[in-house]
Every structure is written in C-alpha cells, then in structure tokens.
Motif scaffolding. Structure first.
Motif, PDB file in Angstrom:
ATOM      1  N   LYS A 161       0.150  15.417  -0.087  1.00 10.99           N
ATOM      2  CA  LYS A 161       0.732  15.696   1.504  1.00 10.99           C
ATOM      3  C   LYS A 161       1.447  17.240   1.483  1.00 10.99           C
ATOM      4  O   LYS A 161       1.409  17.858   2.586  1.00 10.99           O
ATOM      5  CB  LYS A 161       2.106  14.716   1.314  1.00 10.99           C
ATOM      6  CG  LYS A 161       1.522  13.206   1.887  1.00 10.99           C
ATOM      7  CD  LYS A 161       2.652  12.562   2.395  1.00 10.99           C
ATOM      8  CE  LYS A 161       2.472  11.181   2.072  1.00 10.99           C
ATOM      9  NZ  LYS A 161       4.205  10.377   2.361  1.00 10.99           N
ATOM     10  N   ALA A 194       0.833   7.505 -13.454  1.00 15.04           N
ATOM     11  CA  ALA A 194       0.982   6.212 -13.017  1.00 15.04           C
ATOM     12  C   ALA A 194       1.558   6.170 -11.642  1.00 15.04           C
ATOM     13  O   ALA A 194       1.760   7.069 -10.883  1.00 15.04           O
ATOM     14  CB  ALA A 194       2.221   5.604 -13.957  1.00 15.04           C
ATOM     15  N   SER A 195       1.648   4.826 -11.074  1.00 10.69           N
ATOM     16  CA  SER A 195       1.888   4.635  -9.766  1.00 10.69           C
ATOM     17  C   SER A 195       3.387   4.887  -9.435  1.00 10.69           C
ATOM     18  O   SER A 195       4.066   4.845 -10.328  1.00 10.69           O
ATOM     19  CB  SER A 195       1.746   3.222  -9.441  1.00 10.69           C
ATOM     20  OG  SER A 195       1.895   3.028  -8.092  1.00 10.69           O
ATOM     21  N   GLY A 196       3.666   6.032  -8.649  1.00 14.31           N
ATOM     22  CA  GLY A 196       4.914   6.377  -8.300  1.00 14.31           C
ATOM     23  C   GLY A 196       5.258   7.602  -8.829  1.00 14.31           C
ATOM     24  O   GLY A 196       6.252   8.236  -8.928  1.00 14.31           O
ATOM     25  N   SER A 197       4.295   8.297  -9.534  1.00 14.22           N
ATOM     26  CA  SER A 197       4.628   9.440 -10.233  1.00 14.22           C
ATOM     27  C   SER A 197       4.428  10.804  -9.310  1.00 14.22           C
ATOM     28  O   SER A 197       4.768  11.844  -9.952  1.00 14.22           O
ATOM     29  CB  SER A 197       3.553   9.757 -11.476  1.00 14.22           C
ATOM     30  OG  SER A 197       2.277   9.816 -11.005  1.00 14.22           O
ATOM     31  N   GLY A 198       4.238  10.595  -8.083  1.00 19.87           N
ATOM     32  CA  GLY A 198       4.345  11.652  -7.231  1.00 19.87           C
ATOM     33  C   GLY A 198       3.106  12.366  -6.853  1.00 19.87           C
ATOM     34  O   GLY A 198       2.836  13.270  -6.185  1.00 19.87           O
ATOM     35  N   LYS A 199       1.879  11.674  -7.093  1.00 18.74           N
ATOM     36  CA  LYS A 199       0.610  12.314  -6.620  1.00 18.74           C
ATOM     37  C   LYS A 199       0.264  12.349  -5.251  1.00 18.74           C
ATOM     38  O   LYS A 199      -0.061  13.389  -4.785  1.00 18.74           O
ATOM     39  CB  LYS A 199      -0.594  11.356  -7.365  1.00 18.74           C
ATOM     40  CG  LYS A 199      -0.299  10.935  -8.718  1.00 18.74           C
ATOM     41  CD  LYS A 199      -1.497   9.926  -9.563  1.00 18.74           C
ATOM     42  CE  LYS A 199      -1.576   8.562  -8.945  1.00 18.74           C
ATOM     43  NZ  LYS A 199      -0.615   7.820  -9.198  1.00 18.74           N
ATOM     44  N   THR A 200       0.580  11.171  -4.625  1.00 17.66           N
ATOM     45  CA  THR A 200       0.242  11.394  -3.143  1.00 17.66           C
ATOM     46  C   THR A 200       1.396  12.320  -2.446  1.00 17.66           C
ATOM     47  O   THR A 200       0.690  13.157  -1.672  1.00 17.66           O
ATOM     48  CB  THR A 200       0.568  10.011  -2.429  1.00 17.66           C
ATOM     49  OG1 THR A 200      -0.458   9.187  -3.064  1.00 17.66           O
ATOM     50  CG2 THR A 200       0.355  10.063  -1.048  1.00 17.66           C
ATOM     51  N   THR A 201       2.495  12.463  -2.886  1.00 21.05           N
ATOM     52  CA  THR A 201       3.405  13.364  -2.348  1.00 21.05           C
ATOM     53  C   THR A 201       2.726  14.965  -2.542  1.00 21.05           C
ATOM     54  O   THR A 201       3.140  15.760  -1.619  1.00 21.05           O
ATOM     55  CB  THR A 201       4.783  13.190  -2.974  1.00 21.05           C
ATOM     56  OG1 THR A 201       5.296  11.921  -2.875  1.00 21.05           O
ATOM     57  CG2 THR A 201       5.902  14.207  -2.588  1.00 21.05           C
ATOM     58  N   ALA A 250      10.738  12.856  -5.973  1.00 18.08           N
ATOM     59  CA  ALA A 250       9.387  12.393  -6.089  1.00 18.08           C
ATOM     60  C   ALA A 250       8.539  13.808  -6.836  1.00 18.08           C
ATOM     61  O   ALA A 250       7.481  13.141  -7.385  1.00 18.08           O
ATOM     62  CB  ALA A 250       8.922  12.422  -4.744  1.00 18.08           C
ATOM     63  N   TYR A 264      13.242  12.257  -2.276  1.00 18.67           N
ATOM     64  CA  TYR A 264      13.516  11.003  -1.412  1.00 18.67           C
ATOM     65  C   TYR A 264      14.542  10.302  -1.788  1.00 18.67           C
ATOM     66  O   TYR A 264      14.815   9.716  -2.739  1.00 18.67           O
ATOM     67  CB  TYR A 264      12.214  10.096  -1.153  1.00 18.67           C
ATOM     68  CG  TYR A 264      10.967  10.666  -0.488  1.00 18.67           C
ATOM     69  CD1 TYR A 264      10.668  10.865   0.665  1.00 18.67           C
ATOM     70  CD2 TYR A 264       9.837  11.083  -1.591  1.00 18.67           C
ATOM     71  CE1 TYR A 264       9.637  11.460   1.057  1.00 18.67           C
ATOM     72  CE2 TYR A 264       8.568  11.323  -0.769  1.00 18.67           C
ATOM     73  CZ  TYR A 264       8.627  11.700   0.196  1.00 18.67           C
ATOM     74  OH  TYR A 264       7.415  12.084   0.858  1.00 18.67           O
ATOM     75  N   ASN A 265      15.670  10.280  -0.773  1.00 19.62           N
ATOM     76  CA  ASN A 265      16.940   9.609  -0.996  1.00 19.62           C
ATOM     77  C   ASN A 265      17.519  10.060  -2.336  1.00 19.62           C
ATOM     78  O   ASN A 265      17.664   9.054  -3.174  1.00 19.62           O
ATOM     79  CB  ASN A 265      16.884   8.050  -0.946  1.00 19.62           C
ATOM     80  CG  ASN A 265      15.967   7.575   0.195  1.00 19.62           C
ATOM     81  OD1 ASN A 265      15.871   8.164   1.269  1.00 19.62           O
ATOM     82  ND2 ASN A 265      15.083   6.827  -0.095  1.00 19.62           N
ATOM     83  N   ASP A 319      -1.971   4.662  -2.930  1.00 20.19           N
ATOM     84  CA  ASP A 319      -2.009   3.295  -3.362  1.00 20.19           C
ATOM     85  C   ASP A 319      -0.702   2.707  -2.766  1.00 20.19           C
ATOM     86  O   ASP A 319      -0.269   1.748  -3.170  1.00 20.19           O
ATOM     87  CB  ASP A 319      -2.089   3.270  -4.754  1.00 20.19           C
ATOM     88  CG  ASP A 319      -1.046   4.208  -5.294  1.00 20.19           C
ATOM     89  OD1 ASP A 319      -1.272   4.237  -6.977  1.00 20.19           O
ATOM     90  OD2 ASP A 319      -0.458   4.859  -4.975  1.00 20.19           O
ATOM     91  N   ARG A 320       0.132   3.206  -2.089  1.00 21.54           N
ATOM     92  CA  ARG A 320       1.404   3.043  -1.473  1.00 21.54           C
ATOM     93  C   ARG A 320       1.370   1.909  -0.500  1.00 21.54           C
ATOM     94  O   ARG A 320       0.389   1.831   0.049  1.00 21.54           O
ATOM     95  CB  ARG A 320       2.230   4.083  -0.949  1.00 21.54           C
ATOM     96  CG  ARG A 320       2.706   5.179  -1.901  1.00 21.54           C
ATOM     97  CD  ARG A 320       3.765   5.828  -1.424  1.00 21.54           C
ATOM     98  NE  ARG A 320       4.884   5.329  -1.339  1.00 21.54           N
ATOM     99  CZ  ARG A 320       5.690   5.282  -0.366  1.00 21.54           C
ATOM    100  NH1 ARG A 320       5.305   5.488   0.713  1.00 21.54           N
ATOM    101  NH2 ARG A 320       6.874   4.269  -0.371  1.00 21.54           N
TER     102      ARG A 320
END
Ligand code: ADP
Ligand code: MG
Length: 648
Positions: free
Chosen positions: A44, A34-41, A16, A11-12, A647-648
């Motif tokens: 998806k 951790a938050s922002g580590s790419g789990k949701t990505t 991710a 992403y930019n 959690d975003r």
C-alpha cells in the motif's frame, strides 16, 4: 525502481512496518512472511494508496508520498498494475468490458493489444462471458489481462494465488514470471513453494525485514511523464450505457423510483397548479345553474314570515330598508365579480324589431340570469340591453345574429316613490349586446323544478336611467344583482356586505356548506399527499444510496484503475441521465394509465399540458437529487478500505 528508505508505519501504537529499507528493481520480486507481518502495508505504501508513514519511498526518483491525486490517477492507469487475491473485477460486466475499463481514460484504445493479450492469456474464447460465470483461475487471468492492457511498468500482486486451486496457481505464477522478464513484478505470497530460483525474496517478520535474497537490483530510472488521464463525455456515456445494460434490474428500480416519486410529488402540487378541487363545484353548478353564485342587492324587502305562503308564521315580519346607493358602480370594478346587472322589472313589454312587434308575457317576478349564451352583459356606457333567449327564439334568429341589432322597447314600470305603486309607461331604442338563458332551477322539499323568466331584460346604466326619468323615478337606489366568480368569492362578498349592515339575497347557506366541505377535503387530502410525496422522495434517495453503497467496491475498482472523483461523477451523471430520460418518456407514454391511478386515489387529474410538463421536470429533478445522493457515496469511497487487500 523503487527506493524504500527507513519506512515505518504504526496502527494504534503497533508497528505494522518498522524501519524497512530496500530497493526493488526489474524482474521477479517476492515479499514473504507470516500473516500480519506487514506485507500488504508495504504494498500500500509503495503504490501510494497509503501516504501516511515515516520514511521515504520513490519510484524512478518520483516521491510516492507526495503524489497528487491526478498523478495517482496517471500512475494507476499507466504505470502500476494491480493483481489482487479476489481479482477485483466487476462481476456483472463481460470479460472484454472489464479489460477495457481502464482504457476509457485514454483517448485511443488499443484494440489489437487487447486481442493479443487475451490470446496470450488464453481467455479469448471468454470475451463475451460475464465475469460472474468464470472460475477463479479464469478470473485471475482476466484481471491480469486488464492490468497488462494498461501497459504498466510495474505489476503489484497481493496474494494473487490464495484463492486459486493448485493448477490455476501454477498457471498464474507462470504468467507473472513471464511478465517479470520485461517488467518489475512484486508478488506478496505466503506460499514459498511458488518461488522459483532466480528471484529476489524479501522476508518480513512483525514489520521488520529479516532476510533478503537479492541479486543486484536492475535499475530502471525512466522519468515518468505525467500525462493526464481524462474521461471524455463520449466514454462516460459508453460506461453508463454498458452499466445500464448489464445491471438492468438496478436500472429498472432507479427509473421506477424516479417515476413514482415524481408522480406523487406532482399529485401534491397539482392542487395549486391544476385546481383539481373544482369537480365538487361543477356538480353544484350543473344541479342549480350558474345563478347559484348570484348575490341580489335590493333597497327594500319583506323578510321571512311576512309573505304568508310557506313562511314560518312565528317569525316576526320585518320590512327591511337598506341604503344601496352607489354600490353598483363599486361592484362593476370588483375582481371577484363576473357581472353586475340591474333588477328592473317591466310589465306589458312590447318590442318592435325589424318591423315586427313582439308581445312578452308578464311574469311578475324578478328578472333572472342563468347563463350568457352570446355577447356580453350590459355593463358598458352605451344604450345596451341583454335579452332573454326565449325572445330571440321568437325572432327566429340565432343568439349570435341578434348581437348588434337595435330594438324598440316599450313597457311599464311601477313607481313606488309615493309609497303606492303608480304605473308609468317607458320606452327606449337599445342595441342588443347579449343574450341570456333565463332558466330558474329551484328545489322545494326535495323536488326540482325549472322554468324560464321570459321577461328578463337587462339594461345598461344609461339606458335604464333614461327610462327611470320617463317614469319620474328619483334616486339611484336601483336593485341589482352581481355574479361572484367563485363560491369563495361569493361568501367573501356576502360577509363584507353584512359587515356594512347590508343584507344581500342569495343561496349562501348551500354555497357556504360546499366551500367549507371543499376546503376541508382539500386540506385533508393535501396533507396526506404531501406526506406520501415526502416519503416517495425519501424512497428515491434511499434507492440511490443503497445502490451506491452496494457499488462501493465497484467505485474502488474504478479508482485503482485511475479514475478520479470527477471521472466517476461524470459517468454516474450519465447513468442518472439515462434513467431520468427513460423515466420521463415512460411518464409521458404511460400518462393516461398514471392518470387513472392519480384520479382514483387522489382525485388529481394530471392529463393537461401544464401538469405533464411539471411532471417531466419533477422526474428530472428527482434524477438530480438521486444522482447527488449516489455521488456523495462514490466520492466518499476509499479505494483501499473498500477493496479487500491481501489476506486480511
Ligand atoms: P500481512 O499483509 O502481512 O498479513 P498487513 O500489512 O495486512 O499484514 O498487516 C500488518 C499489521 O498491521 C497487522 O498486525 C494488522 O493487524 C495491522 N493493520 C493493517 N492494516 C490495518 C488497519 N487499517 N488498521 C489497523 N491495523 C492494521
Ligand atoms: Mg496481506
């Protein structure tokens, strides 16, 4: 099982995910980090919601990156179940309605399975509760039930317990653990205390897979039969009816916006359809009689000042002579003319009818037509006469009975050919073709007076020619009178005559003022109503757009349950259909009331068949416009961005 090879997502310019490779099989799988580590990505990408990335992902050998929209529909409806942090339920619908939502795409709904799953998840007693009244823990169980009824192979859960208290978290985890005994379950969480033994754990850090605790992944290689999901018309209406029932406020706003917009549009078109401007002229006619539209065309007259009575002495006396020969015939065929009659005066009239003789009082005034009360005007080619009503009253018969009777007419005419009046007797046998009211209504210095010109007899051209021959009268310059159909026609004819140098006689000033006033007010109220109706159309579209934007999350829920744009289109169409029909029925039922409003505010009377039908068509047209507006929002809704993920 999922085979994930070397996937990277930027992403930019920031990774991710960076070169992640793993396999996920049946059982319980945790993705932590951790938050922002790419789990949701990662979720998806493996579920096909994000298809732009580097690397490969397949599920049971099916390439996820190249899933088509209809394959995705099938996967979301029957293969993948999703559990979200914030549940993604439709708050206004009941528990059962939410659970049934994905099932509308199937031909048969497994009612027994729904009951069993609800019982297993201990939500049976909540079946008819609206979701918005439930606790977080209850909501998550409803969401899981909805996904389980889909009977998917895989449950993908992104932070399913983050919004729950400790007790509900444990219950939810126990349920997921239970499911994992038979299905592939992938859970993203950052609460590692929830991870028991016996599960596979993948840890991400800044987009990279850093640790992996995995027993040999249990392979599942079942080929996916890509069955088509489809929304039947019946199911589309079921959804629409449920949505209408549960969102009655939105429905009322939509239906009334359609009704208001259609009514105001109707007002602005009613002028051209229903001619609402005639009211002003009706007053004119009832005050002065229909004769107000008469134009008298005479061969000669003496202009103002010359008659000595009432005239202005300062005005020059003028004898006007005009060539009116042949004009009568032209007006006979003029579309703007309702009748044309000769103005031949007679004196000493004696009529023999049915063996009786009647004497008619001589008035010394020009014959007058106010209104035809029976029959027609003497414009045919036969020996025709139209007689005054006062004569018929003397005969003691009705106007209708008089039509067709032959009378013997005797009278005297003045022959002015020599410049001096010479009295000539004339006589003819004629057939009565019409009866006229000969009342003159005149106003002088504010006082109205009425009288009847009882010796007003009107002959057809051939009947009159015969009598003029008896009277040795030469030429065809017989004075005549024409009746214009509308005030505007009257003024147009007068202007044409003036242009030819002919001065007609009539009450032009009065009518001209009226015509001018009328076009002014029509134009003014016309532009005002056009403005209002344009605004009301904008209002209806705005209502549709706003409700659609408020429903974006809802459309996204449909989409991740397998609904494609066509399916959403179909049930929104059904919803607008219901709203438009309601608005149309309301329009018809309330039309007397609506009419009170439109006449009071816009002088527009809508209570006639043509305008009522137009009104209904406008309601339907507004329904279509609003539906299209809403459809654009629905189609443009991106499921992933409209739903909060993780959690975003
Ligand atoms: P996690 O779920 O582990 O908290 P995400 O997968 O949501 O992490 O995000 C991973 C990284 O990618 C984060 O740095 C996040 O800011 C970024 N990211 C995720 N989605 C987008 C997006 N749509 N646009 C830009 N950056 C994004
Ligand atoms: Mg996340």
């Amino acid at each position: 099982m999922f085979e994930i090879k070397n996937i990277s997502k930027k992403y930019n310019d920031d990774y991710a995910l960076n070169s992640v490779t793993l396999e996920i099989g049946k059982g319980l799988n945790f993705i932590i980090g951790a938050s922002g580590s790419g789990k949701t990505t990662l979720l998806k990408i493996i579920s096909g919601m994000e298809q732009e990335f580097d690397g490969q992902v397949s599920y049971n050998n099916k390439d996820i990156k190249t899933l088509t929209n209809s394959e995705k529909s099938y996967f979301y409806n029957s293969v993948f179940g999703f559990v979200w942090q914030d549940f993604n339920l439709i708050e206004d619908l009941t528990v059962l309605e939410n659970i049934k939502l994905p099932q509308y795409l199937k031909d048969t709904q497994n009612q027994r399975e729904i009951v069993k799953i609800m019982k297993d998840l201990k939500i049976s007693e909540l079946i008819n509760q609206k979701v918005k009244n439930l606790s977080g823990g209850q909501k998550q169980r409803v969401a899981i039930a909805r996904e389980l009824v889909k009977n998917p192979d895989v449950i993908i859960a992104d932070e399913p317990t983050s919004a729950l208290d400790e007790k509900s978290s444990k219950v939810t985890m126990d349920i997921l653990r239970e499911i994992a005994k038979v299905k592939t379950v992938i859970i993203v969480t950052h609460d590692t205390s929830l991870i028991g033994t016996n599960s596979n754990v993948f840890e991400l850090d800044k987009g990279e897979l850093i640790t992996k605790h995995q027993s040999e992944p249990i392979k599942t290689t079942k080929e996916q039969a890509s069955l088509k999901c489809r929304l039947s018309l019946k199911n589309a209406y079921s959804i629409a009816i449920t949505n209408t029932k549960r969102k009655i406020g939105k429905f009322i706003i939509t239906a009334s916006s359609l009704l208001i917009a259609a009514t105001l549009l109707l007002v602005s078109v009613s002028g051209t359809i229903g001619d609402s401007s005639t009211k002003m002229f009706d007053t004119l006619f009832s005050t002065y009689g229909d004769g107000i539209l008469d134009i008298n065309i005479v061969g000669s007259f003496t202009s103002a000042g010359g008659t000595g009575t009432g005239g202005n002495k300062d005005e020059p006396k003028a004898d006007v002579k005009q060539n009116i020969g042949g004009m009568y015939n032209k007006f006979l065929n003029d579309d703007r003319v309702s009748h044309a009659v000769f103005l031949q005066a007679f004196s000493n009239i004696k009529i023999t009818a049915e063996g009786k003789e009647y004497k008619i009082q001589t008035s010394n005034s020009v014959p007058v037509v106010n209104k035809l009360t029976a029959g027609k005007m003497p414009m045919g080619s036969g020996n025709e006469v139209v007689v005054p009503k006062s004569f018929i009253e003397k005969m003691n018969i009705t106007d209708k009975q008089a039509i067709g009777k032959t009378i013997s007419f005797k009278g005297e005419v003045y022959n002015w050919d020599s410049g001096q009046p010479i009295i000539m007797p004339v006589t003819t046998d004629v057939t009565i073709v019409g009866v006229v009211d000969t009342t003159v209504i005149s106003e002088y210095e504010g006082k109205k007076s009425e009288y009847s010109v009882d010796d007003s007899f009107f002959f057809s051209k051939s009947a009159l020619d015969k009598m003029r021959a008896q009277g040795n009268m030469s030429g065809d310059k017989i004075n005549f009178s024409i009746r214009a159909k509308t005030p505007a026609d009257m003024i147009a004819i007068k202007d044409e005559l003036n242009a030819k140098g002919i001065v007609p006689l009539g009450r032009f000033e009065l009518v001209e003022d009226m015509v001018r006033l009328n076009t002014q007010t029509t134009a003014q109220s016309g532009s005002a109503t056009t403005l209002i109706s344009v605004l009301s159309v904008i209002l209806a579209i705005a209502v549709a757009l706003i409700t659609a934007i408020m429903r974006k999350r809802e459309y996204a829920i449909y989409k991740v349950s397998g609904f494609n744009n066509k399916n959403i289109n179909l049930f929104s169409f059904a919803e607008f259909n219901i709203a438009a029909i309601t608005a149309a029925v309301l329009f018809l039922v309330a039309s007397p009331l609506i009419n009170k409003g439109t006449t009071a505010f816009f002088h527009a009377d809508i209570l006639n068949g043509k305008l009522l039908i137009t009104g209904i068509l406008l309601v339907v047209a507004m329904g279509v416009v609003s539906y299209l507006a809403e459809l654009i929002v629905a189609v443009k809704t991106n499921a992933v961005t409209a739903l909060k993920t993780g959690d975003r």
